[in-house]
Design an enzyme around this catalytic site. Structure first.
Site, PDB file in Angstrom:
ATOM      1  N   LYS A  14     -14.886  39.967   0.801  1.00 41.38           N
ATOM      2  CA  LYS A  14     -13.918  40.654   1.664  1.00 41.38           C
ATOM      3  C   LYS A  14     -13.270  41.841   0.947  1.00 41.38           C
ATOM      4  O   LYS A  14     -13.106  42.906   1.531  1.00 41.38           O
ATOM      5  CB  LYS A  14     -12.813  39.673   2.115  1.00 41.38           C
ATOM      6  CG  LYS A  14     -13.338  38.436   2.833  1.00 41.38           C
ATOM      7  CD  LYS A  14     -12.211  37.515   3.301  1.00 41.38           C
ATOM      8  CE  LYS A  14     -11.402  36.864   2.201  1.00 41.38           C
ATOM      9  NZ  LYS A  14     -12.127  35.854   1.405  1.00 41.38           N
ATOM     10  N   ARG A  89      -4.680  33.035   7.086  1.00 41.59           N
ATOM     11  CA  ARG A  89      -5.447  31.958   6.461  1.00 41.59           C
ATOM     12  C   ARG A  89      -5.125  30.597   7.057  1.00 41.59           C
ATOM     13  O   ARG A  89      -5.698  29.597   6.645  1.00 41.59           O
ATOM     14  CB  ARG A  89      -5.119  31.918   4.976  1.00 41.59           C
ATOM     15  CG  ARG A  89      -6.306  32.231   4.046  1.00 41.59           C
ATOM     16  CD  ARG A  89      -5.750  32.168   2.644  1.00 41.59           C
ATOM     17  NE  ARG A  89      -6.695  32.193   1.584  1.00 41.59           N
ATOM     18  CZ  ARG A  89      -7.088  33.281   0.937  1.00 41.59           C
ATOM     19  NH1 ARG A  89      -6.700  34.478   1.318  1.00 41.59           N
ATOM     20  NH2 ARG A  89      -7.892  33.172  -0.092  1.00 41.59           N
ATOM     21  N   ARG A 128     -17.602  36.308 -11.244  1.00 39.13           N
ATOM     22  CA  ARG A 128     -16.442  37.200 -11.216  1.00 39.13           C
ATOM     23  C   ARG A 128     -15.424  36.757 -12.265  1.00 39.13           C
ATOM     24  O   ARG A 128     -14.787  37.580 -12.916  1.00 39.13           O
ATOM     25  CB  ARG A 128     -15.812  37.189  -9.812  1.00 39.13           C
ATOM     26  CG  ARG A 128     -14.646  38.135  -9.660  1.00 39.13           C
ATOM     27  CD  ARG A 128     -14.217  38.262  -8.217  1.00 39.13           C
ATOM     28  NE  ARG A 128     -13.400  37.144  -7.785  1.00 39.13           N
ATOM     29  CZ  ARG A 128     -12.971  36.970  -6.541  1.00 39.13           C
ATOM     30  NH1 ARG A 128     -13.298  37.812  -5.594  1.00 39.13           N
ATOM     31  NH2 ARG A 128     -12.208  35.934  -6.232  1.00 39.13           N
ATOM     32  N   ARG A 134      -9.131  36.260 -13.635  1.00 35.79           N
ATOM     33  CA  ARG A 134      -8.419  35.413 -12.675  1.00 35.79           C
ATOM     34  C   ARG A 134      -8.606  33.951 -13.038  1.00 35.79           C
ATOM     35  O   ARG A 134      -9.717  33.443 -13.047  1.00 35.79           O
ATOM     36  CB  ARG A 134      -8.944  35.677 -11.255  1.00 35.79           C
ATOM     37  CG  ARG A 134      -8.296  36.890 -10.616  1.00 35.79           C
ATOM     38  CD  ARG A 134      -8.835  37.154  -9.239  1.00 35.79           C
ATOM     39  NE  ARG A 134      -8.695  36.024  -8.323  1.00 35.79           N
ATOM     40  CZ  ARG A 134      -8.945  36.099  -7.024  1.00 35.79           C
ATOM     41  NH1 ARG A 134      -9.330  37.244  -6.494  1.00 35.79           N
ATOM     42  NH2 ARG A 134      -8.803  35.039  -6.263  1.00 35.79           N
ATOM     43  N   ARG A 146     -10.311  25.684  -3.677  1.00 39.23           N
ATOM     44  CA  ARG A 146     -10.122  26.834  -2.779  1.00 39.23           C
ATOM     45  C   ARG A 146     -11.045  26.725  -1.577  1.00 39.23           C
ATOM     46  O   ARG A 146     -10.653  27.050  -0.452  1.00 39.23           O
ATOM     47  CB  ARG A 146     -10.368  28.143  -3.532  1.00 39.23           C
ATOM     48  CG  ARG A 146      -9.210  28.480  -4.453  1.00 39.23           C
ATOM     49  CD  ARG A 146      -9.623  29.433  -5.550  1.00 39.23           C
ATOM     50  NE  ARG A 146     -10.049  30.719  -5.070  1.00 39.23           N
ATOM     51  CZ  ARG A 146     -10.801  31.566  -5.790  1.00 39.23           C
ATOM     52  NH1 ARG A 146     -11.221  31.212  -7.000  1.00 39.23           N
ATOM     53  NH2 ARG A 146     -11.133  32.728  -5.302  1.00 39.23           N
TER      54      ARG A 146
HETATM   55  P1  ADP Z   1     -10.179  34.698  -2.509  1.00 41.11           P
HETATM   56  O1  ADP Z   1     -10.502  35.205  -1.140  1.00 41.11           O
HETATM   57  O2  ADP Z   1     -11.153  35.095  -3.550  1.00 41.11           O
HETATM   58  O3  ADP Z   1      -9.881  33.212  -2.561  1.00 41.11           O
HETATM   59  P2  ADP Z   1      -7.503  35.944  -2.518  1.00 41.11           P
HETATM   60  O4  ADP Z   1      -7.243  37.049  -3.437  1.00 41.11           O
HETATM   61  O5  ADP Z   1      -7.573  36.266  -1.045  1.00 41.11           O
HETATM   62  O6  ADP Z   1      -8.852  35.311  -3.040  1.00 41.11           O
HETATM   63  O7  ADP Z   1      -6.417  34.771  -2.689  1.00 41.11           O
HETATM   64  C1  ADP Z   1      -6.080  34.229  -3.935  1.00 41.11           C
HETATM   65  C2  ADP Z   1      -5.014  33.152  -3.771  1.00 41.11           C
HETATM   66  O8  ADP Z   1      -3.818  33.739  -3.232  1.00 41.11           O
HETATM   67  C3  ADP Z   1      -5.356  32.033  -2.778  1.00 41.11           C
HETATM   68  O9  ADP Z   1      -6.114  31.003  -3.387  1.00 41.11           O
HETATM   69  C4  ADP Z   1      -3.964  31.564  -2.356  1.00 41.11           C
HETATM   70  O10 ADP Z   1      -3.362  30.771  -3.376  1.00 41.11           O
HETATM   71  C5  ADP Z   1      -3.181  32.868  -2.302  1.00 41.11           C
HETATM   72  N1  ADP Z   1      -3.220  33.489  -0.955  1.00 41.11           N
HETATM   73  C6  ADP Z   1      -3.755  34.696  -0.662  1.00 41.11           C
HETATM   74  N2  ADP Z   1      -3.620  34.972   0.647  1.00 41.11           N
HETATM   75  C7  ADP Z   1      -2.979  33.907   1.199  1.00 41.11           C
HETATM   76  C8  ADP Z   1      -2.558  33.569   2.521  1.00 41.11           C
HETATM   77  N3  ADP Z   1      -2.767  34.402   3.565  1.00 41.11           N
HETATM   78  N4  ADP Z   1      -1.945  32.374   2.707  1.00 41.11           N
HETATM   79  C9  ADP Z   1      -1.717  31.538   1.700  1.00 41.11           C
HETATM   80  N5  ADP Z   1      -2.103  31.769   0.424  1.00 41.11           N
HETATM   81  C10 ADP Z   1      -2.718  32.950   0.168  1.00 41.11           C
END
Ligand code: ADP
Length: 192
Positions: A14, A89, A128, A134, A146
């Protein structure tokens, strides 16, 4: 405005695709993951709270991300539109987003879901993690958590947006450019 939700499990691509799409369509990229990581880096109170959850691969509370998105949307209303990446989410986040946008006289134009199988996701994330720094990409158990959060709390959004007639799935494997071209084809049908 053209407002796109770019959807998919962790590691679906994404972020990579959003960077290309904002150039192509002159949109604002709103990634709740990026916003949260900048709060963590700045060591704000919110960042310190969120870090514990993010490092475990748990979602952060809905209210936190909804308020973050509210202020970014309100600040970007003169743009062509937004790409929402990693948000919503949960169904509660999607409902809050619909209310926020409708109060501003705008709405979600489409929901594009990148489809990638689980084995490929885990490989991509572990790769990654080798250079992203990360913590949530470094450990397979955290990655599995996750993905479990995605399956339990996030995948129900597919039904939510199907119900609104906005869902479209896009093959998320192949080269970055192949995937980008598929996304553009889906978008161009809607904006032309
Ligand atoms: P990825 O899509 O690789 O899992 P993100 O950068 O979108 O990574 O998200 C990393 C972390 O940030 C998630 O595992 C969660 O802890 C938090 N996070 C991000 N966006 C949200 C959201 N919309 N609601 C709740 N937690 C979020």
């Amino acid at each position: 405005m053209f407002n796109l939700i770019l959807f998919g499990p962790p590691g679906a691509g994404k972020g990579t695709q959003s960077e290309k799409l904002i150039e192509q369509y002159n949109l604002i990229h709103l990634s709740t993951g990026d916003i949260l990581r900048s709060e963590v880096a700045a060591q704000t109170e919110l960042g310190l709270q969120a870090k514990k959850l993010m490092d475990r691969g748990d979602l952060v509370p809905d209210e936190i991300v909804i308020e973050m998105i509210r202020s970014k949307v309100e600040a970007g209303l003169d743009a062509n539109g937004f790409i929402f990446d990693g948000f919503p989410r949960t169904v509660a986040q999607a409902e809050a987003l619909d209310i926020l946008l409708s109060n501003l006289g705008i709405s979600i134009s489409c929901f594009l879901a990148l489809a990638v199988d689980e084995e490929e996701l885990i490989n991509r994330l572990l790769n990654r993690g080798k250079d992203s720094g990360r913590a949530d990409d470094a450990d397979e158990n955290i990655i599995q958590n996750r993905i479990a959060e995605y399956v339990n709390k996030t995948a129900p959004l597919i039904g939510y947006y199907k119900g609104q007639g906005k869902f479209k799935d896009v093959v998320g494997t192949g080269s970055v450019d192949d995937i980008f071209n598929r996304l553009c084809e889906s978008i161009d049908v809607l904006i032309n």
